[in-house]
Design a protein around this motif. Structure first.
Motif, PDB file in Angstrom:
ATOM      1  N   ARG A  25     113.077  89.514  17.862  1.00 49.28           N
ATOM      2  CA  ARG A  25     113.683  90.811  17.632  1.00 49.28           C
ATOM      3  C   ARG A  25     113.115  91.410  16.354  1.00 49.28           C
ATOM      4  N   TRP A  26     112.578  92.627  16.504  1.00 51.56           N
ATOM      5  CA  TRP A  26     111.749  93.185  15.443  1.00 51.56           C
ATOM      6  C   TRP A  26     112.546  93.552  14.195  1.00 51.56           C
ATOM      7  N   TRP A  27     113.707  94.163  14.363  1.00 54.88           N
ATOM      8  CA  TRP A  27     114.447  94.612  13.186  1.00 54.88           C
ATOM      9  C   TRP A  27     115.024  93.435  12.404  1.00 54.88           C
ATOM     10  N   GLN A  28     115.412  92.386  13.110  1.00 55.99           N
ATOM     11  CA  GLN A  28     115.865  91.190  12.399  1.00 55.99           C
ATOM     12  C   GLN A  28     114.702  90.519  11.675  1.00 55.99           C
ATOM     13  N   LEU A  29     113.536  90.573  12.276  1.00 55.40           N
ATOM     14  CA  LEU A  29     112.366  89.930  11.684  1.00 55.40           C
ATOM     15  C   LEU A  29     111.889  90.675  10.433  1.00 55.40           C
ATOM     16  N   THR A  30     111.880  92.009  10.490  1.00 57.18           N
ATOM     17  CA  THR A  30     111.337  92.780   9.373  1.00 57.18           C
ATOM     18  C   THR A  30     112.387  93.148   8.327  1.00 57.18           C
ATOM     19  N   ASP A  31     113.664  93.218   8.717  1.00 60.01           N
ATOM     20  CA  ASP A  31     114.766  93.498   7.788  1.00 60.01           C
ATOM     21  C   ASP A  31     114.440  94.679   6.872  1.00 60.01           C
ATOM     22  N   PRO A  32     114.373  95.901   7.422  1.00 61.95           N
ATOM     23  CA  PRO A  32     113.933  97.049   6.615  1.00 61.95           C
ATOM     24  C   PRO A  32     114.851  97.379   5.442  1.00 61.95           C
ATOM     25  N   TYR A  33     116.143  97.067   5.549  1.00 57.78           N
ATOM     26  CA  TYR A  33     117.071  97.409   4.472  1.00 57.78           C
ATOM     27  C   TYR A  33     117.202  96.298   3.430  1.00 57.78           C
ATOM     28  N   GLY A  34     116.555  95.181   3.687  1.00 54.65           N
ATOM     29  CA  GLY A  34     116.548  94.079   2.730  1.00 54.65           C
ATOM     30  C   GLY A  34     115.118  93.742   2.366  1.00 54.65           C
ATOM     31  N   GLY A  35     114.871  92.532   2.009  1.00 54.73           N
ATOM     32  CA  GLY A  35     113.513  92.113   1.694  1.00 54.73           C
ATOM     33  C   GLY A  35     112.998  92.709   0.402  1.00 54.73           C
ATOM     34  N   LEU A  36     111.693  92.732   0.246  1.00 54.00           N
ATOM     35  CA  LEU A  36     111.074  93.203  -0.988  1.00 54.00           C
ATOM     36  C   LEU A  36     111.316  94.689  -1.196  1.00 54.00           C
ATOM     37  N   ALA A  37     111.670  95.053  -2.409  1.00 51.17           N
ATOM     38  CA  ALA A  37     111.970  96.448  -2.726  1.00 51.17           C
ATOM     39  C   ALA A  37     110.718  97.290  -2.900  1.00 51.17           C
ATOM     40  N   ILE A  38     109.540  96.662  -2.882  1.00 54.02           N
ATOM     41  CA  ILE A  38     108.306  97.428  -3.048  1.00 54.02           C
ATOM     42  C   ILE A  38     107.710  97.843  -1.704  1.00 54.02           C
ATOM     43  N   ARG A  39     108.321  97.413  -0.614  1.00 52.68           N
ATOM     44  CA  ARG A  39     107.782  97.782   0.704  1.00 52.68           C
ATOM     45  C   ARG A  39     108.007  99.262   0.968  1.00 52.68           C
ATOM     46  N   GLY A  40     106.978  99.927   1.478  1.00 58.53           N
ATOM     47  CA  GLY A  40     107.088 101.340   1.787  1.00 58.53           C
ATOM     48  C   GLY A  40     106.918 101.672   3.252  1.00 58.53           C
ATOM     49  N   ARG A  41     106.360 100.739   4.021  1.00 60.51           N
ATOM     50  CA  ARG A  41     106.077 101.058   5.417  1.00 60.51           C
ATOM     51  C   ARG A  41     105.785  99.799   6.211  1.00 60.51           C
ATOM     52  N   GLN A  42     105.802  99.935   7.517  1.00 62.39           N
ATOM     53  CA  GLN A  42     105.330  98.914   8.432  1.00 62.39           C
ATOM     54  C   GLN A  42     104.119  99.474   9.159  1.00 62.39           C
ATOM     55  N   PRO A  43     102.972  98.814   9.111  1.00 60.69           N
ATOM     56  CA  PRO A  43     101.781  99.340   9.791  1.00 60.69           C
ATOM     57  C   PRO A  43     101.984  99.359  11.307  1.00 60.69           C
ATOM     58  N   GLU A  44     101.187 100.200  11.952  1.00 59.49           N
ATOM     59  CA  GLU A  44     101.298 100.347  13.407  1.00 59.49           C
ATOM     60  C   GLU A  44     100.993  99.039  14.111  1.00 59.49           C
ATOM     61  N   ARG A  45     101.820  98.752  15.097  1.00 58.39           N
ATOM     62  CA  ARG A  45     101.571  97.554  15.901  1.00 58.39           C
ATOM     63  C   ARG A  45     102.210  97.713  17.270  1.00 58.39           C
ATOM     64  N   ASN A  46     101.803  96.868  18.207  1.00 57.20           N
ATOM     65  CA  ASN A  46     102.331  96.898  19.563  1.00 57.20           C
ATOM     66  C   ASN A  46     103.641  96.123  19.615  1.00 57.20           C
ATOM     67  N   LEU A  47     104.683  96.770  20.126  1.00 56.81           N
ATOM     68  CA  LEU A  47     105.979  96.134  20.316  1.00 56.81           C
ATOM     69  C   LEU A  47     106.467  96.418  21.727  1.00 56.81           C
ATOM     70  N   LEU A  48     107.537  95.711  22.113  1.00 57.64           N
ATOM     71  CA  LEU A  48     108.033  95.817  23.479  1.00 57.64           C
ATOM     72  C   LEU A  48     109.437  96.396  23.506  1.00 57.64           C
ATOM     73  N   LEU A  49     109.647  97.338  24.428  1.00 55.45           N
ATOM     74  CA  LEU A  49     110.974  97.847  24.725  1.00 55.45           C
ATOM     75  C   LEU A  49     111.614  96.977  25.802  1.00 55.45           C
ATOM     76  N   PRO A  50     112.918  97.093  26.010  1.00 51.79           N
ATOM     77  CA  PRO A  50     113.539  96.354  27.124  1.00 51.79           C
ATOM     78  C   PRO A  50     112.826  96.650  28.434  1.00 51.79           C
ATOM     79  N   GLY A  51     112.594  95.622  29.213  1.00 54.95           N
ATOM     80  CA  GLY A  51     111.839  95.772  30.451  1.00 54.95           C
ATOM     81  C   GLY A  51     110.371  95.470  30.286  1.00 54.95           C
ATOM     82  N   GLY A  52     109.945  95.223  29.031  1.00 51.69           N
ATOM     83  CA  GLY A  52     108.561  94.826  28.780  1.00 51.69           C
ATOM     84  C   GLY A  52     107.595  95.966  28.585  1.00 51.69           C
ATOM     85  N   ARG A  53     108.104  97.223  28.484  1.00 51.50           N
ATOM     86  CA  ARG A  53     107.190  98.343  28.268  1.00 51.50           C
ATOM     87  C   ARG A  53     106.659  98.305  26.841  1.00 51.50           C
TER      88      ARG A  53
END
Length: 377
Positions: free
Chosen positions: A82-110
């Motif tokens: 699960r992407w949001w649990q893995l990246t934890d945008p509201y926690g983690g390092l305070a110097i992070r500004g972005r997540q680079p583009e990458r391929n992710l999956l929506l429900p159903g595998g799209r």
């Protein structure tokens, strides 16, 4: 992820530039953006969900607004995490500004392309907004498939002549004394023809690369279109075609045409070869003055190449100028007409295909005069 309560704004509300992906100007309506836009507030709840995001995720904005980001946009990486649990945008390092583009999956595998920006009110401060951009991967997948098909086609087309070249040269080197002069000449002529075939294929690949990248250079010179067509007809007659197979009609007067003579020869060679190889009966080439396809110019030059063969099926008309389209099973890479269209358009011209009066295929391209500025003064 920290989750609280917040009033949900409409999917197009707000003019904050931070809510829009790069390239969107101030005040841009999120629903006008071509990419999906999802924005979550400082509590992790969705406050923006534009029309493109609805289309890409198959989720209504009304169902997403006010929901936690991980519920409204349940993304997983290609390993099923699960992407949001893995990246934890509201926690983690305070110097992070972005997540680079990458391929992710929506429900159903799209599969979708996702990039995220973490907005902070001051450096290293808490995240006040998470701005997520979504892009459908279908166009990229079509491009990747096209590239894979190109590689497979090239590998197949190169294998045959290179196998022939290798076989004949190895035989000649090993058994030179056993062959007569006529046999040696025949094998060397075959090697020469196959080497020409490889050279043509490499030239086609270079043309495709330049067309796709917009780097096809046009070196304009005065071109006598009637003389250029005449040279191609003479070459076919010298190669054994009957002179009665060709009919050249030139309307006079023609405007002076400025174009790249080598590339125009390439266009004529492809179109006339198609008519000779795949068509039947008389190959007719009409050269006339025509309205210029370029705005601000009155006249241009139009060339129509038609035959009396079976023609192109109606359902195939819209695919003629795509890569790998073949009108018959008589060989070829299927790249010629794609290159022809690229060359014509690089000159500012247009090209169409239709049915000739005699029932065969009819290709018509029109080029602007494109005279240098000093001649127009």
């Amino acid at each position: 992820m920290s989750v609280g309560t917040s009033s949900a704004a409409g999917r197009g509300a707000g003019d904050d530039p931070a809510d829009a992906p790069p390239g969107a100007g101030p005040g841009t309506d999120p629903d006008e953006l071509p990419d999906g836009l999802v924005v979550a507030d400082e509590h992790g709840r969705v406050v923006r969900f534009n029309a493109a995001a609805e289309r890409i995720t198959a989720t209504r904005a009304a169902d997403a607004l006010g929901q936690p980001l991980e519920k409204a946009l349940p993304l997983e990486d290609l390993d099923g995490r699960r992407w949001w649990q893995l990246t934890d945008p509201y926690g983690g390092l305070a110097i992070r500004g972005r997540q680079p583009e990458r391929n992710l999956l929506l429900p159903g595998g799209r599969e979708v392309l996702v990039t995220a920006r973490y907005v902070r009110d001051w450096p290293t401060g808490p995240v006040s907004r998470v701005v997520v951009s979504l892009r459908d991967t279908e166009a990229r997948r079509r491009t990747e498939r096209s590239h894979a098909e190109l590689i497979a086609t090239v590998a197949h087309e190169l294998r045959s002549p290179l196998t022939s070249v290798k076989g004949f040269t190895a035989t000649l080197l090993a058994k030179w004394e056993r062959f007569t002069d006529d046999q040696k000449r025949l094998m060397l002529e075959t090697v020469d023809a196959d080497a020409d075939r490889v050279t043509r294929l490499i030239a086609e690949l270079l043309d495709i690369s330049r067309i796709d990248s917009g780097r096809l250079e046009v070196r304009r010179q005065p071109v006598d279109m009637g003389a250029a067509v005449g040279r191609h007809i003479q070459a076919y007659v010298a190669a054994g075609q009957s002179a009665d197979r060709f009919l050249l009609r030139v309307e006079q007067p023609l405007p002076m045409l400025w174009a790249d003579p080598d590339k125009i020869d390439q266009v004529l060679s492809n179109l006339i070869e198609n008519a000779v190889r795949h068509g039947e009966g008389t190959v007719t080439i009409d050269i006339t003055a025509a309205p210029s396809p370029r705005e601000g110019e009155e006249t241009g030059t139009s060339v129509t190449v038609s035959d009396e063969g079976p023609g192109i099926p109606e359902e195939s008309m819209n695919r003629v100028f795509t890569r790998f389209w073949r009108g018959s099973k008589r060989g070829g890479t299927g790249l010629g007409l794609y290159i022809v269209k690229g060359i014509v358009e690089a000159h500012g011209g247009t090209i169409t295909v239709g049915r000739a009066p005699g029932g065969g295929a009819e290709f018509r391209f029109t080029l602007p005069v494109a005279a240098p500025a000093y001649l127009a003064q």
